[in-house]
Design a protein around this motif. Sequence first.
Motif, PDB file in Angstrom:
ATOM      1  N   THR A  48       0.828  -1.189   0.110  1.00  0.00           N
ATOM      2  CA  THR A  48      -0.118  -0.250  -0.107  1.00  0.00           C
ATOM      3  C   THR A  48       0.765   1.266  -0.072  1.00  0.00           C
ATOM      4  N   LEU A  49       2.165   1.054   0.227  1.00  0.00           N
ATOM      5  CA  LEU A  49       2.991   2.174   0.180  1.00  0.00           C
ATOM      6  C   LEU A  49       3.591   2.622  -1.415  1.00  0.00           C
ATOM      7  N   ASP A  50       3.861   4.045  -1.343  1.00  0.00           N
ATOM      8  CA  ASP A  50       4.156   4.353  -2.901  1.00  0.00           C
ATOM      9  C   ASP A  50       5.355   3.496  -3.252  1.00  0.00           C
ATOM     10  N   ARG A  51       6.258   3.160  -2.496  1.00  0.00           N
ATOM     11  CA  ARG A  51       7.490   2.508  -2.886  1.00  0.00           C
ATOM     12  C   ARG A  51       7.679   1.238  -2.138  1.00  0.00           C
ATOM     13  N   PRO A  52       7.001   0.331  -2.508  1.00  0.00           N
ATOM     14  CA  PRO A  52       7.013  -1.030  -1.458  1.00  0.00           C
ATOM     15  C   PRO A  52       8.552  -1.490  -1.512  1.00  0.00           C
ATOM     16  N   GLU A  53       9.152  -1.730  -0.425  1.00  0.00           N
ATOM     17  CA  GLU A  53      10.404  -2.345  -0.047  1.00  0.00           C
ATOM     18  C   GLU A  53      10.377  -3.278   1.029  1.00  0.00           C
ATOM     19  N   TRP A  54      11.052  -4.436   1.056  1.00  0.00           N
ATOM     20  CA  TRP A  54      11.180  -5.408   1.880  1.00  0.00           C
ATOM     21  C   TRP A  54      12.165  -4.605   3.252  1.00  0.00           C
ATOM     22  N   GLU A  55      11.559  -4.418   4.334  1.00  0.00           N
ATOM     23  CA  GLU A  55      12.246  -3.748   5.532  1.00  0.00           C
ATOM     24  C   GLU A  55      11.965  -4.563   6.828  1.00  0.00           C
ATOM     25  N   ARG A  56      13.030  -4.396   7.830  1.00  0.00           N
ATOM     26  CA  ARG A  56      13.048  -5.202   8.981  1.00  0.00           C
ATOM     27  C   ARG A  56      11.663  -4.544   9.792  1.00  0.00           C
ATOM     28  N   CYS A  57      10.924  -5.459  10.619  1.00  0.00           N
ATOM     29  CA  CYS A  57       9.978  -4.937  11.365  1.00  0.00           C
ATOM     30  C   CYS A  57       9.821  -5.956  12.446  1.00  0.00           C
ATOM     31  N   THR A  58       9.058  -5.395  13.485  1.00  0.00           N
ATOM     32  CA  THR A  58       8.696  -6.151  14.723  1.00  0.00           C
ATOM     33  C   THR A  58       7.057  -6.172  14.716  1.00  0.00           C
ATOM     34  N   ILE A  59       6.601  -7.376  15.117  1.00  0.00           N
ATOM     35  CA  ILE A  59       5.101  -7.516  15.208  1.00  0.00           C
ATOM     36  C   ILE A  59       4.702  -7.008  16.272  1.00  0.00           C
ATOM     37  N   LEU A  60       3.808  -6.257  16.573  1.00  0.00           N
ATOM     38  CA  LEU A  60       3.240  -5.685  17.822  1.00  0.00           C
ATOM     39  C   LEU A  60       2.107  -6.540  18.152  1.00  0.00           C
ATOM     40  N   PHE A  61       1.181  -6.628  17.203  1.00  0.00           N
ATOM     41  CA  PHE A  61      -0.401  -7.519  17.217  1.00  0.00           C
ATOM     42  C   PHE A  61      -0.375  -8.109  16.114  1.00  0.00           C
ATOM     43  N   MET A  62      -0.993  -9.224  16.094  1.00  0.00           N
ATOM     44  CA  MET A  62      -1.232 -10.013  14.926  1.00  0.00           C
ATOM     45  C   MET A  62      -2.725 -10.510  15.400  1.00  0.00           C
ATOM     46  N   GLY A  63      -3.592 -10.050  14.324  1.00  0.00           N
ATOM     47  CA  GLY A  63      -5.125 -10.850  14.670  1.00  0.00           C
ATOM     48  C   GLY A  63      -5.300 -11.234  13.161  1.00  0.00           C
TER      49      GLY A  63
END
Length: 148
Positions: free
Chosen positions: A57-72
Amino acid sequence: MYLHHICHVGKDEWKETHADPFGQHGFVYRPDCAQGAAWSGEGLPPAGTVCEVLNNTLDRPEWERCTILFMGKFKAIYESESCHERVVDVSESWIISFRPIRTPEQIAAEERREAILEMKGFLSFSDYREAERHCADLYDAGYRKVTP
């Protein structure tokens, strides 16, 4: 919308509660991965997982590191270098993708594969496999694209 979740109340203390995850309560979800089960890459990553995200959904999607805070089942909240907290729809697989952090070997293999495909684009062989084999041999021998 109120969800049933586990809330952090002390160093190693958690309690079950009901709260509004999109409100002002400042909750923290219990990291499922903290109990030793690493996410294999199958399905959606549990809360607490450090992985890579591709948000289309971002203008320029790229893989980036993240931390999952909530998953439903339908929504997720993650934080990454580009945003503090982002709420996303996980019910449609084309919107967002998650993958485990890649090892240096996986990154090198991906770079090799991309370079071979790029080299192959400059060749005109009738045999696709032969062209790929020749490009792989050149790459493995140390040949790289040089920009002037």
